[in-house]
Design a protein around this motif. Sequence first.
Motif, PDB file in Angstrom:
ATOM      1  N   UNK A 216       0.866  -1.184   0.000  1.00  0.00           N
ATOM      2  CA  UNK A 216       0.000   0.000   0.000  1.00  0.00           C
ATOM      3  C   UNK A 216       0.894   1.223   0.000  1.00  0.00           C
ATOM      4  N   UNK A 217       0.537   2.207  -0.795  1.00  0.00           N
ATOM      5  CA  UNK A 217       1.365   3.402  -0.887  1.00  0.00           C
ATOM      6  C   UNK A 217       0.596   4.591  -0.315  1.00  0.00           C
ATOM      7  N   UNK A 218       1.200   5.258   0.685  1.00  0.00           N
ATOM      8  CA  UNK A 218       0.568   6.462   1.246  1.00  0.00           C
ATOM      9  C   UNK A 218       1.295   7.716   0.828  1.00  0.00           C
ATOM     10  N   UNK A 219       2.625   7.686   0.982  1.00  0.00           N
ATOM     11  CA  UNK A 219       3.376   8.923   0.771  1.00  0.00           C
ATOM     12  C   UNK A 219       4.774   8.558   0.256  1.00  0.00           C
ATOM     13  N   UNK A 220       5.030   8.890  -1.003  1.00  0.00           N
ATOM     14  CA  UNK A 220       6.313   8.479  -1.582  1.00  0.00           C
ATOM     15  C   UNK A 220       7.426   9.489  -1.299  1.00  0.00           C
ATOM     16  N   UNK A 221       7.080  10.653  -0.708  1.00  0.00           N
ATOM     17  CA  UNK A 221       8.143  11.649  -0.528  1.00  0.00           C
ATOM     18  C   UNK A 221       9.152  11.151   0.506  1.00  0.00           C
ATOM     19  N   UNK A 222      10.404  11.321   0.170  1.00  0.00           N
ATOM     20  CA  UNK A 222      11.472  10.895   1.075  1.00  0.00           C
ATOM     21  C   UNK A 222      11.917   9.450   0.868  1.00  0.00           C
ATOM     22  N   UNK A 223      11.272   8.732  -0.051  1.00  0.00           N
ATOM     23  CA  UNK A 223      11.672   7.333  -0.273  1.00  0.00           C
ATOM     24  C   UNK A 223      13.121   7.272  -0.740  1.00  0.00           C
ATOM     25  N   UNK A 224      13.519   8.260  -1.547  1.00  0.00           N
ATOM     26  CA  UNK A 224      14.894   8.309  -2.047  1.00  0.00           C
ATOM     27  C   UNK A 224      15.896   8.456  -0.903  1.00  0.00           C
ATOM     28  N   UNK A 225      15.507   9.195   0.152  1.00  0.00           N
ATOM     29  CA  UNK A 225      16.394   9.361   1.312  1.00  0.00           C
ATOM     30  C   UNK A 225      16.571   8.021   2.036  1.00  0.00           C
ATOM     31  N   UNK A 226      15.475   7.274   2.131  1.00  0.00           N
ATOM     32  CA  UNK A 226      15.556   5.958   2.777  1.00  0.00           C
ATOM     33  C   UNK A 226      16.460   5.038   1.956  1.00  0.00           C
ATOM     34  N   UNK A 227      16.325   5.116   0.633  1.00  0.00           N
ATOM     35  CA  UNK A 227      17.126   4.249  -0.243  1.00  0.00           C
ATOM     36  C   UNK A 227      18.618   4.499  -0.013  1.00  0.00           C
ATOM     37  N   UNK A 228      19.033   5.749  -0.040  1.00  0.00           N
ATOM     38  CA  UNK A 228      20.486   5.993   0.073  1.00  0.00           C
ATOM     39  C   UNK A 228      20.973   5.700   1.493  1.00  0.00           C
ATOM     40  N   UNK A 229      20.104   5.911   2.491  1.00  0.00           N
ATOM     41  CA  UNK A 229      20.505   5.616   3.872  1.00  0.00           C
ATOM     42  C   UNK A 229      20.724   4.106   4.049  1.00  0.00           C
ATOM     43  N   UNK A 230      19.802   3.310   3.568  1.00  0.00           N
ATOM     44  CA  UNK A 230      19.923   1.852   3.739  1.00  0.00           C
ATOM     45  C   UNK A 230      21.098   1.314   2.922  1.00  0.00           C
ATOM     46  N   UNK A 231      21.238   1.846   1.728  1.00  0.00           N
ATOM     47  CA  UNK A 231      22.338   1.429   0.864  1.00  0.00           C
ATOM     48  C   UNK A 231      23.683   1.695   1.555  1.00  0.00           C
ATOM     49  N   UNK A 232      23.837   2.908   2.068  1.00  0.00           N
ATOM     50  CA  UNK A 232      25.087   3.304   2.733  1.00  0.00           C
ATOM     51  C   UNK A 232      25.318   2.484   4.000  1.00  0.00           C
ATOM     52  N   UNK A 233      24.254   2.330   4.805  1.00  0.00           N
ATOM     53  CA  UNK A 233      24.391   1.607   6.077  1.00  0.00           C
ATOM     54  C   UNK A 233      24.782   0.152   5.815  1.00  0.00           C
ATOM     55  N   UNK A 234      24.131  -0.463   4.837  1.00  0.00           N
ATOM     56  CA  UNK A 234      24.405  -1.879   4.565  1.00  0.00           C
ATOM     57  C   UNK A 234      25.816  -2.058   4.027  1.00  0.00           C
ATOM     58  N   UNK A 235      26.225  -1.183   3.133  1.00  0.00           N
ATOM     59  CA  UNK A 235      27.591  -1.293   2.596  1.00  0.00           C
ATOM     60  C   UNK A 235      28.610  -1.002   3.690  1.00  0.00           C
TER      61      UNK A 235
END
Length: 438
Positions: A216-235
């Motif tokens: 379910x999608x409510x609010x897509x704003x900021x999804x890009x911030x989550x993507x780079x945060x998780x990417x960086x944290x995992x790497x």
Amino acid sequence: MKSFLGGAGNVVRNLKALGCRVALVSVVGEDPEGKEISQMLSSLSGVDASLVVEPSRRTTVKTRFMAGGQQVLRVDTESTYPIGRDTGEEVKKAIQGFLDCCDVVVLSDYAKGLLGAEILNFAISQAKDEGKAIFVDPKGSDYTRYRGASVLTPNLAELGQATGCLVDGDEGVVAAARKLIDLCGLDALLATRGREGMTLVSAAGEVMHLRAEAREVFDVSGAGDTVIAVLGAAQGIGVPLSGAAALANIAAGIVVGKVGTAVVRPQELLRAIHQQQASRAESKVMDLPSAVEMVAVWRRKGYRIGFTNGVFDLLHPGHLSLLSRAAGTCDRLIVGLNGDLSVRRIKGQAPVQNEGARSAIVASLEHVHLVVIFQEETPISLLEALRPDVLIKGGNYRLEEVVGADVVKAYGGEVVLAELADIYKTNSRIAKITNGTL
Ligand SMILES: Nc1ncnc2c1ncn2[C@@H]1O[C@H](COP(=O)(O)OP(=O)(O)OP(=O)(O)O)[C@@H](O)[C@H]1O
Ligand SMILES: [Mg+2]
């Protein structure tokens, strides 16, 4: 009125929610909003912020007016002209000061005047010198500024603007990604594609398409911030890029289901991963006609197909050792599982766990790719239909005892007896359990 950290601050919130320690360098104006940001950051434990104040600027503020849960108006106040020379020097000093203690560097470019060519060049070259991976969420049309970064995470619009290409469909995205990888000397590019998910393209040419996970999608704003945060944290903790991107995709699927610019916590990620694994395991249990189709696909890919069979009741280390050795002999392992009827026929009694439970457990093992339940006494009809390249049985059997060995050998297949470390016997374990000696 509620205030939240936005822009790069939202990346910080996301990193923090994942349990990372974060050092932030940014620029604010000499105004109450700049002070508020500074206070908000200092109230976050594990976050070191260096906010450089440039008196001539206005701190970036986005004010959202909401009605009935919907945004009806957004008013922005900000200065987007390039930061001055003195500010730039302070920013560089702050970056230099933090670099030592960082595992990865994330550059969140919102095109507000901070990340011009000079600061980018400085941050990237310093980080590179210290062997740190650099992740950039980019903006604008001149991506040569990001030369030397490790990974860029543009969305579709950004990818189109940067390359001047029409980025339509998988092929368009991959072509544009390759262009930027070459232009900027990247290790990889992760294109985020909104409801289409994301595509990871590496400098070596590998392509991985990840479909969106959101239910379910409510609010897509900021999804890009989550993507780079998780990417960086995992790497940062050594997860390979493809795994880090898969995690980022799962996290983005969670965050778009939340209201506002939200964050994802590790427990939520874990829960989503478990759900994904459970549904993947479910989909590994197939009837014979579907298994035959799956095997045809694998054959076209040139995979070596292995087969083993058994009851696998009360899974024990002997089973695990057999299955992992079996998996080592092939690219795709099929387990023929004796159904409840079949077990009654050969053992004269029902298994402790029914075929639903047994197949679910076996299918949840990573190196098992397919489970087919059969009700006959032997798996011969399965072997005839699936024609595996290799049939594997535990070393407690002798070659002439292996049911179906003749079938497999007749079409040129191989029969392998896997050496087992220890021989466990389910029947004797059950006996021990029932007479209380285990
Ligand atoms: N409508 C959607 N349905 C499902 N998943 C989505 C949707 N929109 C975004 N996502 C997920 O979020 C990820 C990032 O979204 P998107 O590509 O829109 O980034 P973005 O434009 O940089 O976001 P931002 O608003 O933070 O700038 C996508 O790759 C996808 O995994
Ligand atoms: Mg973005």
